[in-house]
Design a protein around this motif. Structure first.
Motif, PDB file in Angstrom:
ATOM      1  N   HIS A 106      -3.355   4.009   7.290  1.00  0.00           N
ATOM      2  CA  HIS A 106      -3.019   3.611   8.658  1.00  0.00           C
ATOM      3  C   HIS A 106      -1.513   3.763   8.906  1.00  0.00           C
ATOM      4  O   HIS A 106      -1.090   4.312   9.932  1.00  0.00           O
ATOM      5  CB  HIS A 106      -3.459   2.167   8.903  1.00  0.00           C
ATOM      6  CG  HIS A 106      -3.089   1.673  10.279  1.00  0.00           C
ATOM      7  ND1 HIS A 106      -3.755   2.082  11.423  1.00  0.00           N
ATOM      8  CD2 HIS A 106      -2.091   0.822  10.684  1.00  0.00           C
ATOM      9  CE1 HIS A 106      -3.198   1.502  12.481  1.00  0.00           C
ATOM     10  NE2 HIS A 106      -2.189   0.732  12.051  1.00  0.00           N
ATOM     11  N   GLU A 107      -0.697   3.273   7.947  1.00  0.00           N
ATOM     12  CA  GLU A 107       0.770   3.398   8.080  1.00  0.00           C
ATOM     13  C   GLU A 107       1.180   4.865   8.111  1.00  0.00           C
ATOM     14  O   GLU A 107       2.000   5.293   8.926  1.00  0.00           O
ATOM     15  CB  GLU A 107       1.466   2.708   6.895  1.00  0.00           C
ATOM     16  CG  GLU A 107       1.364   1.204   6.884  1.00  0.00           C
ATOM     17  CD  GLU A 107       1.920   0.605   5.600  1.00  0.00           C
ATOM     18  OE1 GLU A 107       2.581  -0.432   5.678  1.00  0.00           O
ATOM     19  OE2 GLU A 107       1.695   1.203   4.515  1.00  0.00           O
ATOM     20  N   GLY A 145      -0.468   7.386   9.058  1.00  0.00           N
ATOM     21  CA  GLY A 145      -0.880   8.047  10.285  1.00  0.00           C
ATOM     22  C   GLY A 145       0.123   7.918  11.411  1.00  0.00           C
ATOM     23  O   GLY A 145       0.055   8.653  12.409  1.00  0.00           O
ATOM     24  N   LEU A 146       1.073   6.991  11.282  1.00  0.00           N
ATOM     25  CA  LEU A 146       2.120   6.804  12.297  1.00  0.00           C
ATOM     26  C   LEU A 146       3.392   7.575  11.949  1.00  0.00           C
ATOM     27  O   LEU A 146       4.395   7.468  12.661  1.00  0.00           O
ATOM     28  CB  LEU A 146       2.445   5.300  12.432  1.00  0.00           C
ATOM     29  CG  LEU A 146       1.253   4.380  12.752  1.00  0.00           C
ATOM     30  CD1 LEU A 146       1.694   2.917  12.726  1.00  0.00           C
ATOM     31  CD2 LEU A 146       0.663   4.737  14.120  1.00  0.00           C
ATOM     32  N   LEU A 147       3.358   8.320  10.850  1.00  0.00           N
ATOM     33  CA  LEU A 147       4.580   8.984  10.351  1.00  0.00           C
ATOM     34  C   LEU A 147       4.431  10.504  10.341  1.00  0.00           C
ATOM     35  O   LEU A 147       4.757  11.177   9.360  1.00  0.00           O
ATOM     36  CB  LEU A 147       4.901   8.474   8.935  1.00  0.00           C
ATOM     37  CG  LEU A 147       5.241   6.980   8.838  1.00  0.00           C
ATOM     38  CD1 LEU A 147       5.317   6.541   7.380  1.00  0.00           C
ATOM     39  CD2 LEU A 147       6.560   6.682   9.554  1.00  0.00           C
ATOM     40  N   HIS A 148       3.916  11.065  11.420  1.00  0.00           N
ATOM     41  CA  HIS A 148       3.765  12.520  11.496  1.00  0.00           C
ATOM     42  C   HIS A 148       5.115  13.213  11.301  1.00  0.00           C
ATOM     43  O   HIS A 148       6.131  12.794  11.855  1.00  0.00           O
ATOM     44  CB  HIS A 148       3.173  12.935  12.847  1.00  0.00           C
ATOM     45  CG  HIS A 148       1.726  12.597  12.969  1.00  0.00           C
ATOM     46  ND1 HIS A 148       1.079  12.503  14.178  1.00  0.00           N
ATOM     47  CD2 HIS A 148       0.789  12.332  12.025  1.00  0.00           C
ATOM     48  CE1 HIS A 148      -0.193  12.190  13.980  1.00  0.00           C
ATOM     49  NE2 HIS A 148      -0.386  12.073  12.680  1.00  0.00           N
ATOM     50  N   ASP A 167      -9.777   4.023   7.337  1.00  0.00           N
ATOM     51  CA  ASP A 167      -9.003   5.170   7.828  1.00  0.00           C
ATOM     52  C   ASP A 167      -9.296   6.385   6.958  1.00  0.00           C
ATOM     53  O   ASP A 167      -9.625   6.261   5.773  1.00  0.00           O
ATOM     54  CB  ASP A 167      -7.507   4.860   7.802  1.00  0.00           C
ATOM     55  CG  ASP A 167      -7.121   3.809   8.823  1.00  0.00           C
ATOM     56  OD1 ASP A 167      -7.134   4.139  10.020  1.00  0.00           O
ATOM     57  OD2 ASP A 167      -6.810   2.661   8.426  1.00  0.00           O
ATOM     58  N   HIS A 214      -0.844  16.258  12.408  1.00  0.00           N
ATOM     59  CA  HIS A 214      -2.009  15.978  13.253  1.00  0.00           C
ATOM     60  C   HIS A 214      -2.851  17.243  13.305  1.00  0.00           C
ATOM     61  O   HIS A 214      -2.430  18.260  13.846  1.00  0.00           O
ATOM     62  CB  HIS A 214      -1.572  15.567  14.664  1.00  0.00           C
ATOM     63  CG  HIS A 214      -2.722  15.148  15.520  1.00  0.00           C
ATOM     64  ND1 HIS A 214      -3.377  13.939  15.336  1.00  0.00           N
ATOM     65  CD2 HIS A 214      -3.366  15.772  16.542  1.00  0.00           C
ATOM     66  CE1 HIS A 214      -4.360  13.846  16.218  1.00  0.00           C
ATOM     67  NE2 HIS A 214      -4.387  14.941  16.961  1.00  0.00           N
ATOM     68  N   ASN A 224      -5.699  13.141  11.259  1.00  0.00           N
ATOM     69  CA  ASN A 224      -4.540  13.261  10.366  1.00  0.00           C
ATOM     70  C   ASN A 224      -4.893  14.136   9.164  1.00  0.00           C
ATOM     71  O   ASN A 224      -5.995  14.032   8.608  1.00  0.00           O
ATOM     72  CB  ASN A 224      -4.098  11.879   9.886  1.00  0.00           C
ATOM     73  CG  ASN A 224      -3.579  11.024  11.028  1.00  0.00           C
ATOM     74  OD1 ASN A 224      -2.946  11.550  11.956  1.00  0.00           O
ATOM     75  ND2 ASN A 224      -3.850   9.724  10.988  1.00  0.00           N
TER      76      ASN A 224
END
Length: 684
Positions: A49-50, A52-55, A87, A118, A123
């Motif tokens: 989850h974490e 996935g926020l760091l593309h 996730d 992405h 992801n």
């Protein structure tokens, strides 16, 4: 029934020791000094989850394999899905082995490190680093070093070899404690061990940016070894005998009086430095540098006059026939009316002409010899060679320059190297530290500043109109193209096509074409016609980069300027602005431009000073590319950066001079550690 043919045994792969040797890692100290080029942070696991926020960021995650399939659309690829607390992450491998699929079987726990992206199905990571682990497997407690590697050398193998070498290495510090502390440097062993195995509390940013005290120690040691080696080579040369060219006599005086112009103050200063060197009993090794059009050739000719006045021969070698011929015509026009025979020797001469030139050189009848690489052939012998002049010296390898210098029979001749590519001071202090450097930092009066403009290829018709107007106004124009033949890869306009297009567009102009594939006589015929004003427009490749001097040429167009380097653009631009008329250089570029191309063209538009352009060029390209192809004996620095570490260059240079006088044992120990038996840093 015939016996089945035996399959040939597969060739044995190189041993690890041989692979290491290919990288120059054949001793324990070489392995110890094979320092990381970067570090990877494997000390933290992100949840899916974490992550996935760091593309766009490189992260490390863990998850259980939920599927592992080979897919064939749009191309063959291995697609693996891992999950963690609801996730999912897709791992995509475009090149893979069957064993990899087995490693990532359903139900396996994987530790994965790669760049988050992405993808079409959410992801994903493409070609991440994957390791099968047990739940709760420990994480590294320090940053993981990544080393420069060669073919067949994995990071695991390198780490193992370096770790073993560190248990056997000699860790004594080559710098005595008092000296080291006075320089505010940390101990050698502390620095190396930290760089190979950074502790958990290390300043990670300082480590990555190479500003950490451990990196400072390594950079200083490397620079000190280089400076010691250069200065030692310089001292060794001074033990060799050279002819003492003490006479500045009738020829030099008559030559100076015959000049239709006065030398600049910078030319006088540089000439005095060279004349002083030529009087010494050891070989001069001087680099004469100056911007385009600063008047290096006249200074070199006056140095040759001193050698001839002193009873010796002089020779000048240039990298191309066009440049050599320019020198020959100019210098012969000065020298021959004063009774000096000037010989001309290039590869394109007919056999009979070559033999006649060689005879005059060997007999001593030819006091000054000008030519190309043909001068270093075995069958070229001098009677009494006292001075060797090498123009555009960076275009010749060390071995070529040494071969010419060895043409001296009784003693080593003096050597003067010239470069129209100004060398930034820091670079001169490192790669040319064993040379004396003279700089002509002043242009002759009457030179007009060159205005440089950037023009998109879409406005090409406007440029053609401007060229036509300039020609009708009595001006001459260069139009420079980067290639001779069409290249599908680069899709650049060629010289031949451009010549045809301009001839069709401007039928009332006389247009010439010159490129490297023309025979020497054809090339010279076109150049002579342009110099005499019989041609209004000259379409050319970069063969006109150096040595071409046509004062009436005041407009230059450079096609696809984004494909040229800064140094080359500056050299080309220097072909105009040699007369009294205001001169313009138009840089045609193809959009869109990359970042580096934008930088280069902006610098060319804003700056005309060659030394500042050279400094910017060094920033963009680094010393290896700036100096051209690596020459034998010219090793690039691995750790120090000449732009950001200038203060360390000064420090190392001063200490090297002191050590070679006051403490040769320390100097020898330091050289042995960093160079071993190699002579990588020595130049001739």
């Amino acid at each position: 029934m015939p016996a089945p043919k035996k399959k040939s045994a597969p060739a044995k792969s190189l041993r690890t020791v041989d692979r290491l040797a290919r990288l120059g890692l054949s001793t324990d100290m070489a392995l110890v000094l094979h320092l990381p080029m970067r570090y990877e942070d494997e000390t933290r696991i992100y949840s899916l989850h974490e992550a996935g926020l760091l593309h766009g960021h490189t992260v490390q995650v863990e998850g259980i394999v939920s599927s592992c399939d080979v897919q064939y659309r749009p191309r063959r690829q291995l697609v693996v899905k891992i999950g963690d607390d609801g996730d999912e992450l897709v791992l995509r491998f475009l090149n893979f082995y069957g064993s990899q699929a087995a490693q990532m079987a359903i139900g396996k726990r994987l530790r994965v490190r790669g760049e988050m992206r992405h993808g079409f199905f959410g992801n994903e990571m493409v070609h991440p680093i994957v390791k099968a682990v047990e739940e709760g497997a420990p994480l590294p407690q320090a940053l993981t070093p990544v080393y420069p590697a060669g073919e067949g050398l994995s990071q695991t193998l390198l780490r193992k070899a370096i770790s073993a070498a560190m248990t056997r290495a000699d860790w004594h510090d080559t710098l005595p404690d008092a000296l080291r502390k006075s320089l505010d440097l940390i101990p050698f062993e502390d620095a190396v061990r930290l760089l190979h195995n950074p502790p958990t509390d290390v300043d990670e940013n300082a480590l990555m940016e190479r500003t950490h005290p451990a990196w400072t120690r390594m950079k200083f040691d490397e620079l000190l070894a280089q400076q010691l080696s250069m200065k030692r080579a310089q001292a060794a040369r001074r033990q060799q005998g050279a002819p003492m060219l003490t006479t500045v006599g009738n020829l030099s005086t008559a030559f100076m009086l015959a000049l239709p112009f006065a030398l600049t103050a910078a030319q006088h200063r540089v000439l005095d430095e060279i004349r002083s060197d030529l009087r010494a009993p050891y070989p001069m090794q001087r680099l004469l540098q100056g911007d385009v059009g600063s008047g290096k050739t006249i200074v070199a000719a006056l140095a040759a006059a001193q050698a001839i006045d002193s009873g010796y021969q002089a020779t000048l070698m240039a990298p191309t026939e066009i440049l050599a011929e320019q020198h020959f015509r100019k210098i012969a026009a000065w020298m021959e009316p004063l009774g000096v025979e000037v010989a001309w020797l290039t590869g394109s001469l007919k056999k009979r002409e070559k033999e006649a030139a060689r005879e005059r050189i060997e007999s001593g009848a030819a006091k000054l010899v000008i030519g190309t690489h043909a001068l270093i052939q075995e069958d070229v012998n001098f009677d009494r060679l006292g001075l060797v002049i090498v123009d555009e010296q960076h275009r010749f390898g060390v071995a070529q320059r040494l071969t010419l210098r060895n043409k001296g029979v009784a003693s080593v001749p003096h050597q003067l190297m010239m470069s129209a590519t100004p060398i930034p001071r820091t670079l001169a202090m490192t790669y040319y530290a064993d040379l004396e450097v003279s700089v002509i930092d002043e242009l002759p009066p009457g030179r007009t500043p060159i205005v440089t403009r950037l023009i998109d290829q879409d406005r090409r018709d406007e440029v053609v109109t401007r060229v036509h107007a300039a020609a009708l106004d009595g001006k001459q124009i260069y139009w420079v193209c980067p290639l001779i033949e069409e290249s599908e890869a680069l899709q650049l306009q060629t010289a031949t096509d451009t010549h045809a297009a301009l001839t069709a567009a401007l039928p009332d102009l006389k247009i010439g074409l010159v490129h490297g594939r023309l025979k020497t006589q054809e090339k010279q015929h076109v150049m002579d016609a342009f110099a005499r004003g019989e041609l209004q427009l000259l379409v050319a490749t970069t063969v006109i980069e150096v040595g071409v001097d046509v004062p009436n040429a005041s407009l230059m167009v450079i096609e696809h300027a984004e494909r040229f380097g800064l140094s080359q653009l500056h050299q080309l631009r220097g072909r105009v602005g040699r007369g009294a008329a205001a001169s313009v250089c138009l840089l045609l570029f193809q959009s869109p431009l990359g970042m580096i191309a934008k930088q280069r063209l902006a610098i060319m538009r804003e700056i005309t000073d060659g030394f500042e352009i050279a400094r910017r060029d060094l920033e963009i390209r680094g010393p290896g590319e700036f100096l051209g192809a690596r020459q034998s004996g010219q090793a690039m620095l691995r750790f120090a950066d000449l732009e950001t570490d200038q203060w360390l260059v000064e420090l190392a240079r001063n200490l090297a001079q002191r050590l070679l006088i006051e403490n040769t044992a320390v100097a020898e120990a330091h050289l042995a550690r960093w160079l071993g038996s190699r002579e990588d840093f020595l130049r001739v």
